[in-house]
Design a protein around this motif. Structure first.
Motif, PDB file in Angstrom:
ATOM      1  N   VAL A   1      -6.662 -23.285 -67.709  1.00 51.94           N
ATOM      2  CA  VAL A   1      -7.685 -22.495 -67.027  1.00 51.94           C
ATOM      3  C   VAL A   1      -9.036 -22.969 -67.539  1.00 51.94           C
ATOM      4  O   VAL A   1      -9.254 -23.034 -68.749  1.00 51.94           O
TER       5      VAL A   1
ATOM      6  N   GLY B   1     -13.281 -22.466 -66.938  1.00 48.90           N
ATOM      7  CA  GLY B   1     -14.252 -21.642 -66.231  1.00 48.90           C
ATOM      8  C   GLY B   1     -15.474 -21.379 -67.079  1.00 48.90           C
ATOM      9  O   GLY B   1     -15.534 -21.775 -68.249  1.00 48.90           O
TER      10      GLY B   1
ATOM     11  N   LYS C   1     -18.007 -19.360 -69.448  1.00 47.27           N
ATOM     12  CA  LYS C   1     -17.701 -18.473 -70.577  1.00 47.27           C
ATOM     13  C   LYS C   1     -17.827 -16.999 -70.199  1.00 47.27           C
ATOM     14  O   LYS C   1     -17.135 -16.153 -70.739  1.00 47.27           O
TER      15      LYS C   1
ATOM     16  N   MET D   1     -14.582 -15.459 -69.431  1.00 48.18           N
ATOM     17  CA  MET D   1     -13.482 -15.595 -70.382  1.00 48.18           C
ATOM     18  C   MET D   1     -12.781 -14.248 -70.611  1.00 48.18           C
ATOM     19  O   MET D   1     -11.559 -14.167 -70.656  1.00 48.18           O
TER      20      MET D   1
ATOM     21  N   VAL E   1     -10.436 -13.313 -67.805  1.00 47.41           N
ATOM     22  CA  VAL E   1      -9.227 -14.141 -67.802  1.00 47.41           C
ATOM     23  C   VAL E   1      -8.278 -13.676 -68.901  1.00 47.41           C
ATOM     24  O   VAL E   1      -7.074 -13.492 -68.678  1.00 47.41           O
TER      25      VAL E   1
ATOM     26  N   ILE F   1     -18.798 -23.246 -71.155  1.00 46.21           N
ATOM     27  CA  ILE F   1     -17.493 -23.104 -70.509  1.00 46.21           C
ATOM     28  C   ILE F   1     -16.382 -22.904 -71.536  1.00 46.21           C
ATOM     29  O   ILE F   1     -16.579 -23.083 -72.730  1.00 46.21           O
TER      30      ILE F   1
ATOM     31  N   THR G   1     -11.123 -13.148 -61.093  1.00 43.26           N
ATOM     32  CA  THR G   1     -12.391 -13.855 -61.303  1.00 43.26           C
ATOM     33  C   THR G   1     -13.045 -14.251 -59.983  1.00 43.26           C
ATOM     34  O   THR G   1     -13.970 -15.054 -59.955  1.00 43.26           O
TER      35      THR G   1
ATOM     36  N   LYS H   1     -13.562 -17.964 -59.346  1.00 42.17           N
ATOM     37  CA  LYS H   1     -14.625 -18.740 -59.994  1.00 42.17           C
ATOM     38  C   LYS H   1     -14.123 -19.573 -61.169  1.00 42.17           C
ATOM     39  O   LYS H   1     -14.919 -20.220 -61.846  1.00 42.17           O
ATOM     40  N   VAL H   2     -12.813 -19.498 -61.468  1.00 46.74           N
ATOM     41  CA  VAL H   2     -12.295 -20.386 -62.509  1.00 46.74           C
ATOM     42  C   VAL H   2     -11.291 -21.347 -61.889  1.00 46.74           C
ATOM     43  O   VAL H   2     -10.728 -21.084 -60.832  1.00 46.74           O
TER      44      VAL H   2
END
Lengths: 651, 78
Positions: A12, A14, A16, A19, A22, A278, A301, A304-305
């Protein structure tokens, strides 16, 4: 079933800022094994992430909660995580902490005093502490005894009361104080001291050590009364502790669980590689969860990741997620004990599930013992839920012991029916094998105490079959790893060598005899073919395994592997013989002493069979395990896998 | 025992017992060393229990072979 779950590598990537989402999502899904990020060199582009900022706060409360649980000695209960806000949890924890602190320190203090009284140490406590009494005003009152808390607090408080003076010392960590006060201040000082859990030392004791003439200070003191006061205090405190426990158990455990979840999440960034902007999370998920995980991460998300799933590559250390039906799962702990299979090889747990109980049962092989151990393990399972897994394996083994007990006709070492029953049931009598007379054996398929040679042959036959299975598994493993040619050289060779070993055992060493020998002879090719197979097998093995193979062929290592299964006979016979000895001893006791003999006989029976059952669990367990670990696994098992640990609540 | 035991049978019994007894001694001596080392290793690293157990019981084969030989010897007199 023969393989661990198929895995997919998850990556994964993406910004930060996402984070946290996720991590929370993965935690809830509870199917991902996070691969810890390690920084290889200083020039590595990625760096370890930093824990979320509230982590410290969580850990702080968690430490307090765990201290409370251990100090109060609360037993664990199952709870749902606490849903209150962090502030509320912190406030309630602090409150509880203070209250518990207070009660526990009083308990500590009074138990210490009780110890002084119990061990008659009051004398010592008093003698350690010398007070100058010569300047005493005869009208003065004095209080002499222990206080809970240190002297500096008391001296501050005493300053508010006029005309008091304080002398202190410590005995075994407890403060001993002597307070002098004018007689008018008697009541005031007494009240103050009660706040300090003041426990006076009896007059005679004091007198013995310090010639204190004015007895006025002891008006409120009865001799030997204090010991009882302390005991009553302790009882009251225990009640307080019990109440506190009762009131706080649920809160403490639910808070602990919630905080554990929060700290797990908050510390997760330490396992993830990040740059300034990231993050990259690497891990493994079972292939059947791939789509679900992908979708949930996208939802959390808003896409977006970047989420990527890949098949494992060669050289990847894929975590092992066992894939067994419930009944096989207990045997996973035997793999944990040894080493987990690696991702590419066949997982032998299922074979252990089949053969371990058979071997165990074959060795113990007694209906009575099987029942006793079965009940024992069922009880233990209720008492010790944490050892449930391994106990389930033992329960299966006990059931097999009962089955083999029926086959061998053994019931707590008894093999024969009373003559009247035997005649009534029309059972064919046999000449007794030990001593004289005739006996009526309980109907059975096989008398292992008598047909020892056949028992040996059957044990060795078990070995031959077991080792052939191992060689086939090894063959499949090598085909998968290096191709057919290697497999034929390494395992095919041994398969060809085996018949010669069996021929030697049956015709030359005479280890295999009786009906087993007949059975083997009926399927064995003629000797020249067997010999030719041996020569070809030996050449293949030496080519395939080099010097090690040559040594193993030369020393007939596989022969010793097969013969090692003779322990199936040996351990079984030992347990049977011990049972027979116990029964005979008890029988003789009754025969020679009559009715009085029943008492020592019962004692011998209980003790003897007790010891035999204890040995009958330990020894078959160890030997069955060893046959798997050494003889069986050596033929195919490499191991070295690491366990799949899912990131989430269940672990 | 009512039946008389001849010297021949006695010798067979003696050699069978020697086969078991001496191999048991050998096993004991071998397992003593391995067991001590295995416990030492386990004290350092608990996961070594499985391997320690296996290494400790490997010499057990000696006494098993002894027993097999004893049974074969007894088989000589039938």
């Amino acid at each position: 079933m023969l393989r661990p779950k198929v895995m997919r590598r998850l990556t994964v990537l993406g910004p930060k800022s996402l984070m946290k989402q996720v991590i929370s999502q993965l935690y809830e899904l509870d199917v991902c094994h996070i691969e810890d990020f390690t920084k290889k060199t200083d020039k590595d582009y990625f760096d370890l992430g930093e824990p979320f900022e509230d982590n410290e706060r969580f850990s702080e409360i968690l430490v307090k909660v765990r201290t409370l649980i251990s100090n109060l000695g609360i037993k664990k209960i199952d709870v749902q995580p606490n849903k209150e806000s962090v502030e509320e949890m912190a406030r309630r924890t602090d409150e509880l902490y203070l209250e518990a602190q207070k009660i526990l320190s009083r308990r500590e203090y009074f138990s210490q005093l009780k110890k002084f009284y119990d061990s008659k140490a009051i004398d010592k406590a008093a003698s350690l502490f010398k007070v100058g009494t010569e300047k005493e005003d005869p009208k003065a009152v004095h209080f002499f005894g222990f206080i809970n808390r240190n002297q500096s607090e008391l001296s501050v408080d005493l300053k508010n009361i006029e005309g008091t003076s304080l002398y202190t010392g410590t005995y075994e960590g407890i403060t001993v104080a002597c307070v002098f006060a004018g007689s008018k201040k008697d009541k005031e000082v007494k009240e103050l001291l009660m706040q300090y859990d003041f426990s006076p030392i009896d007059e005679p004791v004091v007198k013995k050590h310090h010639d204190m003439k004015s007895a006025s200070g002891y008006r409120f003191l009865k001799l030997n009364h204090e010991q009882k006061v302390i005991e009553d205090q302790l009882k009251d405190i225990e009640k307080d502790v019990a109440k506190l426990k009762f009131d706080s158990t649920e809160f403490l455990f639910s808070t602990e669980l919630r905080l554990k979840i929060e700290t797990d999440k908050a510390e997760a960034p330490l396992r993830i590689g990040t740059t300034k902007n990231i993050f990259v999370l690497k891990g493994w998920v079972p292939a059947d969860k791939e789509k679900h995980v992908g979708k949930m991460l996208e939802d959390a998300t808003e896409g977006k990741v970047m989420v990527k799933f890949e098949k494992p590559k060669k050289g990847d250390n894929v975590p092992i997620h066992f894939n067994h039906p419930k009944i096989v799962q207990p045997f996973e702990s035997f793999m944990d004990l040894y080493t987990l299979p690696s991702y590419k090889e066949i997982d032998p747990t299922f074979f252990m599930f089949i053969t371990f109980p058979i071997f165990f049962g074959f060795m113990l092989g007694d209906v009575g013992y099987g029942l006793v151990t079965l009940i024992l393990f069922l009880v233990l399972k209720v008492k010790m839920p944490s050892a449930k897994n391994i106990l389930n394996a033992f329960i299966l083994a006990s059931i097999m012991s009962i089955v083999f007990g029926v086959v061998f006709g053994e019931y707590m070492g008894f093999e024969d029916l009373p003559p009247e029953w035997g005649q009534a049931w029309g059972i064919e009598p046999h000449a007794a094998h030990h001593g004289d007379g005739i006996v009526y054996p309980i109907p059975r398929l096989f008398a292992r105490g008598v047909e020892i040679r056949d028992l040996l042959s059957i044990s060795v036959l078990f070995g031959i079959v077991h080792i052939y299975i191992a060689l086939v598994i090894g063959f499949v493993n090598i085909v998968n790893a290096h191709g057919v040619k290697h497999a034929i050289l390494e395992k095919g060779g041994w398969m060809l060598i085996m018949p010669m070993m069996i021929w030697l055992l049956a015709n030359y060493l005479n280890v295999i005899t009786g009906f087993v020998a007949d059975m083997i002879a009926s399927i064995m090719p003629p000797l020249p073919i067997v010999a030719a197979m041996f020569v070809i097998g030996a050449i293949l093995t030496i080519i395939g395994e080099g010097v090690q193979g040559a040594i193993e062929v030369l020393f007939l290592s596989i022969m010793s592997n097969i013969l090692s299964y003779a322990r199936l006979m040996a351990v079984g016979l030992a347990s049977l013989s011990l049972a027979l000895v116990v029964n005979n001893l008890a029988g003789d006791m009754i025969a020679s002493m009559g009715a009085i003999g029943i008492i020592p006989a019962a004692l011998i029976l209980v003790l003897g069979h007790g010891i035999n059952i204890a040995l009958g669990i330990l020894s078959p367990f160890l030997h069955a395990l060893r046959l798997h670990y050494v003889e069986f696994f050596n033929k195919f098992f490499k191991g070295g896998g690491k366990k799949f640990v899912s990131f989430g609540q269940t672990h | 025992m009512a039946t008389e035991i001849g010297i021949g049978v006695g010798l067979v019994a003696l050699s069978a017992s020697l086969a078991v007894g001496m191999t048991a001694f050998a096993t004991g001596i071998a397992e003593k060393e391995i067991g001590a080392a295995a416990i030492g290793a386990m004290a350092e690293k608990e996961e070594l229990f499985g391997k320690g157990l296996i290494l400790t019981v490997i010499p057990e084969s000696l006494v098993i072979f002894g027993l097999v030989v004893a049974i074969l010897i007894i088989g000589m007199v039938g």
